[in-house]
Design a protein around this motif. Structure first.
Motif, short mmCIF file in Angstrom:
data_model
loop_
_atom_site.label_atom_id
_atom_site.label_comp_id
_atom_site.label_asym_id
_atom_site.label_seq_id
_atom_site.Cartn_x
_atom_site.Cartn_y
_atom_site.Cartn_z
N LYS A 1 0.83 -1.20 0.00
CA LYS A 1 0.00 0.00 0.00
C LYS A 1 0.87 1.25 0.00
O LYS A 1 0.63 2.19 -0.77
N GLY A 2 1.88 1.27 0.86
CA GLY A 2 2.77 2.43 0.92
C GLY A 2 3.50 2.66 -0.39
O GLY A 2 3.61 3.79 -0.87
N GLN A 3 3.99 1.58 -1.00
CA GLN A 3 4.70 1.70 -2.27
C GLN A 3 3.76 2.13 -3.39
O GLN A 3 4.15 2.91 -4.26
N PHE A 4 2.53 1.62 -3.35
CA PHE A 4 1.55 2.03 -4.35
C PHE A 4 1.27 3.52 -4.26
O PHE A 4 1.26 4.23 -5.27
N LEU A 5 1.03 4.01 -3.05
CA LEU A 5 0.70 5.41 -2.87
C LEU A 5 1.86 6.33 -3.24
O LEU A 5 1.66 7.38 -3.87
N ARG A 6 3.08 5.94 -2.85
CA ARG A 6 4.24 6.76 -3.20
C ARG A 6 4.43 6.80 -4.71
O ARG A 6 4.69 7.86 -5.30
N SER A 7 4.31 5.64 -5.34
CA SER A 7 4.49 5.57 -6.80
C SER A 7 3.40 6.35 -7.52
O SER A 7 3.67 7.11 -8.45
N ALA A 8 2.15 6.16 -7.08
CA ALA A 8 1.04 6.85 -7.72
C ALA A 8 1.16 8.36 -7.54
O ALA A 8 0.85 9.13 -8.47
N GLY A 9 1.60 8.79 -6.37
CA GLY A 9 1.77 10.22 -6.13
C GLY A 9 2.80 10.84 -7.05
O GLY A 9 2.59 11.92 -7.61
N ARG A 10 3.93 10.15 -7.23
CA ARG A 10 4.96 10.64 -8.14
C ARG A 10 4.47 10.62 -9.59
O ARG A 10 4.75 11.54 -10.37
N LEU A 11 3.76 9.58 -9.98
CA LEU A 11 3.28 9.47 -11.34
C LEU A 11 2.24 10.55 -11.65
O LEU A 11 2.15 11.03 -12.79
N TYR A 12 1.48 10.94 -10.64
CA TYR A 12 0.52 12.02 -10.84
C TYR A 12 1.23 13.30 -11.25
O TYR A 12 0.76 14.05 -12.10
N GLY A 13 2.40 13.50 -10.65
CA GLY A 13 3.18 14.68 -11.00
C GLY A 13 3.74 14.64 -12.41
O GLY A 13 4.03 15.67 -13.01
N VAL A 14 3.89 13.42 -12.96
CA VAL A 14 4.41 13.25 -14.32
C VAL A 14 3.31 13.39 -15.36
O VAL A 14 3.57 13.55 -16.56
#
Length: 318
Positions: free
Chosen positions: A130-143
């Motif tokens: 869950k933590g890795q998903f949220l961190r990855s999704a958050g960064r990808l949102y910025g991209v």
């Protein structure tokens, strides 16, 4: 993608080279968390049997659901949903995406019945995933802004869904996209890849076999014409990237986040007017069957994929 391999320390390998090799090898150490549960019942025959069970059960459940949809919606709507190139209304898209839930059910049954461990083991530690998903999704949102610019550079875009309707449907769209991408990641990275790794095969094998199968399942020359082999290549590379992220993180969290982001951009944000475009805000001004035009977009697709991959890699370091 280059696959690292630990070198033996002998007269042909300096200490510095060995240290670099070991460092790269250690990047896949977290993957043991997914391999260990698979190793207890690992065998090539059991894996082949598991693939057959999963595929047959998935197709059975899907066909039964289609019969229900046919009875409820009537033959006209159902035929439109199954038409070529593909569904292009919100309701048809929800039916299509929701059907992937049966894929999750099928592989979960296989893991429980044949391999005798919890299907949750395919994901890894849930809190970490869950933590890795949220961190990855958050960064990808910025991209997303940069990726959108890459995908639409020089293209004429047409309005698809009205903005208000798109916003109203957005929570449902996200939920159904999550059903679809998580099902595919559970099968290809959570089950097939981990089972192959548990057999002790070289990492090139357990990365490439699921990725190639994943790519070949996207081969559709009837719809995509001359671009079909390029689509296979693109999805195969995507599978390799998802495999690498899974091995580096030890969970399916980052791969699901990347897949979710990728499909949202290509299904929920910008789609084709005649192929899987029923939930998109905007659409291209050409058909999915225009193979030459599709091929011209491949370099942008590759740049987008590399950018997304590097973004997730950075997110995983924190």
């Amino acid at each position: 993608m280059k696959v690292g391999q630990v070198l033996r320390s002998d007269e042909f390998c300096t200490g510095q080279q060995s240290a670099r090799a070991i460092s790269f090898h250690m990047s896949y150490e977290p993957y043991e968390a997914l391999i260990a549960p698979a190793r207890t019942k690992a065998s090539i025959l059991r894996l082949i049997f598991g693939i057959v069970i999963t595929a047959l059960l998935y197709m059975l459940l899907l066909r039964l659901s289609w019969q229900v949809v046919l009875q409820v919606s009537g033959p006209t709507w159902f035929e439109q949903t199954m038409q070529i190139p593909g569904p292009s209304s919100p309701s048809q898209m929800f039916i299509l995406l929701g059907g992937f839930g049966f894929m999750t059910a099928a592989v979960s049954f296989t893991v429980w019945f044949l391999h005798h461990h919890s299907p949750l083991a395919l994901i890894g530690d849930l809190a970490r995933a869950k933590g890795q998903f949220l961190r990855s999704a958050g960064r990808l949102y910025g991209v997303a802004i940069g990726a959108f610019a890459i995908a639409t550079y020089g293209e004429t875009l047409l309005p698809n869904l009205p903005l208000i309707q798109w916003l109203v449907l957005l929570p449902i769209t996200l939920a159904f996209l999550f059903i679809q991408v998580s099902a595919e990641e559970l099968v290809f990275r959570g089950y097939l890849q981990s089972q192959l790794a548990a057999l002790g095969l070289h990492r090139f094998v357990w990365i490439m076999i699921p990725s190639v199968i994943f790519g070949l399942l996207h081969y559709d020359p009837t719809v995509m014409g001359e671009a079909a082999p390029w689509i296979v290549l693109s999805t195969t590379v995507f599978g390799m990237i998802a495999a690498d992220l899974t091995a580096r993180s030890g969970t399916l969290g980052p791969a699901i986040a990347l897949h979710f982001f990728w499909n949202f951009c290509s299904i929920g944000l910008l789609g084709f007017p005649d192929y899987l475009g029923g939930l998109a805000l905007l659409s291209y001004d050409f058909s999915i069957m225009d193979g030459e035009k599709l091929i011209s977009l491949m370099p942008y697709d590759a740049a987008f994929m590399l950018l997304a991959y590097l973004t997730v890699r950075i997110a995983l370091r924190r």
